[in-house]
Design a protein around this motif. Structure first.
Motif, PDB file in Angstrom:
ATOM      1  N   GLU A 126       0.820  -1.209   0.000  1.00 26.88           N
ATOM      2  CA  GLU A 126       0.000   0.000   0.000  1.00 26.88           C
ATOM      3  C   GLU A 126       0.852   1.256   0.000  1.00 26.88           C
ATOM      4  OE1 GLU A 126      -3.337   2.127   2.907  1.00 26.88           O
ATOM      5  OE2 GLU A 126      -2.573   0.114   3.342  1.00 26.88           O
ATOM      6  N   TYR A 127       2.018   1.198   0.653  1.00 21.23           N
ATOM      7  CA  TYR A 127       2.834   2.396   0.812  1.00 21.23           C
ATOM      8  C   TYR A 127       4.100   2.388  -0.031  1.00 21.23           C
ATOM      9  CZ  TYR A 127      -0.193   4.063   4.457  1.00 21.23           C
ATOM     10  OH  TYR A 127      -1.287   4.528   5.131  1.00 21.23           O
ATOM     11  N   LEU A 128       4.239   1.413  -0.913  1.00 20.30           N
ATOM     12  CA  LEU A 128       5.435   1.329  -1.743  1.00 20.30           C
ATOM     13  C   LEU A 128       5.689   2.580  -2.580  1.00 20.30           C
ATOM     14  CD1 LEU A 128       7.790  -0.447  -2.690  1.00 20.30           C
ATOM     15  CD2 LEU A 128       6.291  -1.354  -4.471  1.00 20.30           C
ATOM     16  N   PRO A 129       4.657   3.222  -3.189  1.00 21.10           N
ATOM     17  CA  PRO A 129       4.935   4.348  -4.083  1.00 21.10           C
ATOM     18  C   PRO A 129       5.558   5.560  -3.409  1.00 21.10           C
ATOM     19  CG  PRO A 129       2.750   3.463  -4.482  1.00 21.10           C
ATOM     20  CD  PRO A 129       3.240   2.863  -3.204  1.00 21.10           C
ATOM     21  N   MET A 130       5.395   5.729  -2.098  1.00 22.65           N
ATOM     22  CA  MET A 130       5.987   6.904  -1.470  1.00 22.65           C
ATOM     23  C   MET A 130       6.510   6.548  -0.087  1.00 22.65           C
ATOM     24  SD  MET A 130       2.665   9.261  -0.569  1.00 22.65           S
ATOM     25  CE  MET A 130       1.318   8.673   0.460  1.00 22.65           C
ATOM     26  N   ASP A 131       7.726   7.020   0.201  1.00 25.40           N
ATOM     27  CA  ASP A 131       8.338   6.747   1.492  1.00 25.40           C
ATOM     28  C   ASP A 131       8.039   7.838   2.508  1.00 25.40           C
ATOM     29  OD1 ASP A 131       9.597   4.273   0.895  1.00 25.40           O
ATOM     30  OD2 ASP A 131      11.061   5.341  -0.311  1.00 25.40           O
ATOM     31  N   ILE A 132       7.645   9.020   2.043  1.00 26.25           N
ATOM     32  CA  ILE A 132       7.281  10.114   2.942  1.00 26.25           C
ATOM     33  C   ILE A 132       5.763  10.257   2.935  1.00 26.25           C
ATOM     34  CG2 ILE A 132       7.428  12.601   3.319  1.00 26.25           C
ATOM     35  CD1 ILE A 132      10.218  12.533   2.174  1.00 26.25           C
ATOM     36  N   HIS A 133       5.160  10.155   4.117  1.00 26.25           N
ATOM     37  CA  HIS A 133       3.701  10.131   4.199  1.00 26.25           C
ATOM     38  C   HIS A 133       3.095  11.386   4.801  1.00 26.25           C
ATOM     39  CE1 HIS A 133       3.878   5.955   3.001  1.00 26.25           C
ATOM     40  NE2 HIS A 133       4.846   5.806   3.864  1.00 26.25           N
ATOM     41  N   ALA A 134       3.905  12.205   5.455  1.00 26.83           N
ATOM     42  CA  ALA A 134       3.412  13.466   6.006  1.00 26.83           C
ATOM     43  C   ALA A 134       4.567  14.448   6.085  1.00 26.83           C
ATOM     44  CB  ALA A 134       2.802  13.258   7.389  1.00 26.83           C
ATOM     45  N   VAL A 135       4.272  15.717   5.848  1.00 27.66           N
ATOM     46  CA  VAL A 135       5.283  16.768   5.947  1.00 27.66           C
ATOM     47  C   VAL A 135       4.723  17.929   6.751  1.00 27.66           C
ATOM     48  CG1 VAL A 135       6.490  16.194   3.808  1.00 27.66           C
ATOM     49  CG2 VAL A 135       4.546  17.762   3.736  1.00 27.66           C
ATOM     50  N   THR A 136       5.622  18.611   7.452  1.00 22.52           N
ATOM     51  CA  THR A 136       5.255  19.826   8.173  1.00 22.52           C
ATOM     52  C   THR A 136       6.232  20.912   7.769  1.00 22.52           C
ATOM     53  OG1 THR A 136       4.523  18.484  10.059  1.00 22.52           O
ATOM     54  CG2 THR A 136       4.782  20.850  10.417  1.00 22.52           C
ATOM     55  N   LEU A 137       5.792  21.806   6.902  1.00 25.95           N
ATOM     56  CA  LEU A 137       6.625  22.917   6.474  1.00 25.95           C
ATOM     57  C   LEU A 137       6.569  24.023   7.520  1.00 25.95           C
ATOM     58  CD1 LEU A 137       6.122  21.292   3.806  1.00 25.95           C
ATOM     59  CD2 LEU A 137       6.403  23.462   2.603  1.00 25.95           C
ATOM     60  N   ILE A 147       3.361  15.493  -3.632  1.00 31.52           N
ATOM     61  CA  ILE A 147       4.051  14.629  -4.589  1.00 31.52           C
ATOM     62  C   ILE A 147       4.542  13.375  -3.871  1.00 31.52           C
ATOM     63  CG2 ILE A 147       4.751  16.454  -6.185  1.00 31.52           C
ATOM     64  CD1 ILE A 147       7.459  16.519  -4.794  1.00 31.52           C
ATOM     65  N   LYS A 148       4.722  12.321  -4.636  1.00 31.79           N
ATOM     66  CA  LYS A 148       5.192  11.055  -4.077  1.00 31.79           C
ATOM     67  C   LYS A 148       6.704  10.945  -4.271  1.00 31.79           C
ATOM     68  CE  LYS A 148       0.827   8.660  -4.960  1.00 31.79           C
ATOM     69  NZ  LYS A 148       0.151   7.562  -5.703  1.00 31.79           N
ATOM     70  N   ILE A 149       7.397  10.739  -3.163  1.00 30.65           N
ATOM     71  CA  ILE A 149       8.855  10.642  -3.190  1.00 30.65           C
ATOM     72  C   ILE A 149       9.276   9.237  -2.779  1.00 30.65           C
ATOM     73  CG2 ILE A 149      11.015  11.495  -2.213  1.00 30.65           C
ATOM     74  CD1 ILE A 149       9.699  14.182  -1.806  1.00 30.65           C
ATOM     75  N   SER A 150      10.053   8.599  -3.624  1.00 32.29           N
ATOM     76  CA  SER A 150      10.615   7.282  -3.330  1.00 32.29           C
ATOM     77  C   SER A 150      12.091   7.449  -2.996  1.00 32.29           C
ATOM     78  CB  SER A 150      10.453   6.357  -4.540  1.00 32.29           C
ATOM     79  OG  SER A 150      11.158   5.147  -4.344  1.00 32.29           O
ATOM     80  N   ILE A 151      12.536   6.799  -1.928  1.00 32.98           N
ATOM     81  CA  ILE A 151      13.924   6.919  -1.478  1.00 32.98           C
ATOM     82  C   ILE A 151      14.562   5.533  -1.487  1.00 32.98           C
ATOM     83  CG2 ILE A 151      15.465   7.684   0.364  1.00 32.98           C
ATOM     84  CD1 ILE A 151      12.876   9.242   1.415  1.00 32.98           C
ATOM     85  N   LYS A 152      15.659   5.398  -2.198  1.00 31.24           N
ATOM     86  CA  LYS A 152      16.394   4.140  -2.207  1.00 31.24           C
ATOM     87  C   LYS A 152      17.799   4.378  -1.671  1.00 31.24           C
ATOM     88  CE  LYS A 152      13.937   1.419  -5.632  1.00 31.24           C
ATOM     89  NZ  LYS A 152      14.079   0.437  -6.733  1.00 31.24           N
ATOM     90  N   ALA A 153      18.297   3.388  -0.955  1.00 36.54           N
ATOM     91  CA  ALA A 153      19.629   3.494  -0.364  1.00 36.54           C
ATOM     92  C   ALA A 153      20.567   2.479  -0.993  1.00 36.54           C
ATOM     93  CB  ALA A 153      19.557   3.266   1.145  1.00 36.54           C
ATOM     94  N   THR A 154      21.827   2.853  -1.067  1.00 35.69           N
ATOM     95  CA  THR A 154      22.861   1.944  -1.535  1.00 35.69           C
ATOM     96  C   THR A 154      24.114   2.176  -0.703  1.00 35.69           C
ATOM     97  OG1 THR A 154      24.041   1.157  -3.505  1.00 35.69           O
ATOM     98  CG2 THR A 154      23.758   3.537  -3.295  1.00 35.69           C
ATOM     99  N   LYS A 155      25.134   1.357  -0.916  1.00 36.68           N
ATOM    100  CA  LYS A 155      26.405   1.527  -0.211  1.00 36.68           C
ATOM    101  C   LYS A 155      27.254   2.559  -0.952  1.00 36.68           C
ATOM    102  CE  LYS A 155      26.325  -3.390   1.057  1.00 36.68           C
ATOM    103  NZ  LYS A 155      27.049  -4.687   0.945  1.00 36.68           N
ATOM    104  N   TRP A 156      28.440   2.834  -0.402  1.00 33.76           N
ATOM    105  CA  TRP A 156      29.344   3.790  -1.046  1.00 33.76           C
ATOM    106  C   TRP A 156      29.683   3.383  -2.477  1.00 33.76           C
ATOM    107  CZ3 TRP A 156      28.938   8.107   1.008  1.00 33.76           C
ATOM    108  CH2 TRP A 156      29.224   8.419   2.338  1.00 33.76           C
ATOM    109  N   ASN A 157      29.693   2.079  -2.753  1.00 35.40           N
ATOM    110  CA  ASN A 157      30.128   1.638  -4.078  1.00 35.40           C
ATOM    111  C   ASN A 157      29.004   1.618  -5.111  1.00 35.40           C
ATOM    112  OD1 ASN A 157      28.690  -0.539  -3.162  1.00 35.40           O
ATOM    113  ND2 ASN A 157      30.298  -2.063  -3.485  1.00 35.40           N
ATOM    114  N   GLY A 158      27.807   2.042  -4.744  1.00 38.60           N
ATOM    115  CA  GLY A 158      26.700   2.047  -5.693  1.00 38.60           C
ATOM    116  C   GLY A 158      26.797   3.202  -6.679  1.00 38.60           C
ATOM    117  N   ILE A 159      26.555   2.918  -7.949  1.00 40.51           N
ATOM    118  CA  ILE A 159      26.560   3.988  -8.955  1.00 40.51           C
ATOM    119  C   ILE A 159      25.286   3.972  -9.799  1.00 40.51           C
ATOM    120  CG2 ILE A 159      29.079   4.030  -9.096  1.00 40.51           C
ATOM    121  CD1 ILE A 159      28.837   2.566 -11.804  1.00 40.51           C
TER     122      ILE A 159
END
Length: 318
Positions: A126-137, A147-159
């Motif tokens: 259900e929540y795969l399309p966006m990793d941020i679900h609430a914001v407080t400006l 907007i829907k923001i997806s965040i992926k992580a990798t190690k230092w060697n990821g390109i």
């Protein structure tokens, strides 16, 4: 001057000599710089302004959040039959969550925005399309992002930012974060909170597996926890126009090495590259060889948007 900047960066962000070598090598391999002569400029203009430090408390938060759902997550990688045991899956999930935590800190530090990852909400699908679900400006009440923001992580060697299947179209912004943790980050955290000294090693002494001296030596040999650097490498936009077969690379005597990609990747693309480049061998991706799927979107880090003005446009629509 160059050495001073590099040493200061290492000290400020807890980066070892071996990690620094990987960071520089992969900045070059990923196309973030075109030559070693640009490293200092890259450090001062791109790397340092987009790096944050993850504290022990933030690590603990992500560690527990990952533990809450690890038993409900499929142990196989996308498009692969490779099985990960629960401990490895947990550690991998923590790394992914650390990337998300780093991005939240990036928003807070630069724009005063508080954000909620919503790890406790709904189901994974259900929540795969966006990793941020609430914001407080600043000056606003908490609300859902526009907007829907997806965040992926990798190690230092990821390109590469590899987005399989139709996932690219499910989010508006795709962010890649390089997290400075190796395979031992969970061990370092357990050492920090005395899991080994007060539990594991103590039991080892009680059952006769370890002498007191051996227990102390073993404890000292374990990695120690320190603040974790995370580099917000940049992002790709769903709304941009992308061309098919948008690759760059280098032709060898037999094989072709793909060093850059900026857009969709489809079944049969590698065969087309082999034909276009006139090679008898294989078309392989820099640093990884091949991906586990043939359909999706792919970007090397050198093709990301990353400047302050690029981020400002995202914040304006957030």
């Amino acid at each position: 001057m160059k050495i001073d900047i590099i040493k200061k960066t290492q000290e400020q962000f807890f980066i070892s000599d071996s990690d620094l070598e990987i960071i520089f090598t992969k900045a070059l391999a990923g196309g973030e710089v075109s030559s070693e002569d640009e490293i200092v400029e890259w450090l001062t203009e791109r790397f340092i302004p987009n790096i944050v430090l993850i504290s022990k408390d933030e690590y603990a938060h992500m560690c527990v959040d990952a533990l809450k759902i690890v038993s409900h997550v499929a142990p196989t990688d996308y498009g692969s039959s490779r099985q990960r045991d629960m401990g490895q899956l947990w550690a991998d999930m923590i790394r992914g969550y650390l990337g998300e935590a780093a991005f939240l800190q990036f928003l807070k530090t630069n724009w005063g925005i508080d954000a909620d990852l919503g790890h406790d909400k709904g189901t994974l699908g259900e929540y795969l399309p966006m990793d941020i679900h609430a914001v407080t400006l600043p000056g606003e009440r908490p609300r859902s992002p526009r907007i829907k923001i997806s965040i992926k992580a990798t190690k230092w060697n990821g390109i590469w930012l590899d987005i399989p299947g139709d996932q690219f179209n499910h989010s508006d912004v795709h962010v890649l974060v390089k997290v400075g943790v190796g395979r031992d980050h969970l061990f370092a955290f357990f050492k920090e909170i005395s899991v080994f000294k007060d539990k594991v090693l103590k039991i080892g002494e009680e059952v006769g597996s370890l002498s007191k001296e051996e227990s102390e030596d073993l404890f000292e040999s374990l990695p120690s926890f320190q603040q974790i650097p995370a580099y917000i490498c940049g992002f790709a936009l769903k709304s941009n126009s992308y061309e098919n077969l948008s690759y760059t690379g280098k032709r060898g005597r037999k094989h072709y090495t793909i060093k850059g990609w900026n857009g969709p990747i489809c079944a049969g693309d590698l065969d087309k590259i082999k034909s276009t480049e006139g090679i008898i061998g294989e078309a392989k991706f820099e640093g990884i060889g091949a991906f586990s799927h043939e359909q999706g979107y792919l970007f090397n880090t050198g093709n990301f948007l990353w400047r302050k003005e690029d981020w400002e446009k995202i914040i304006k629509n957030l």
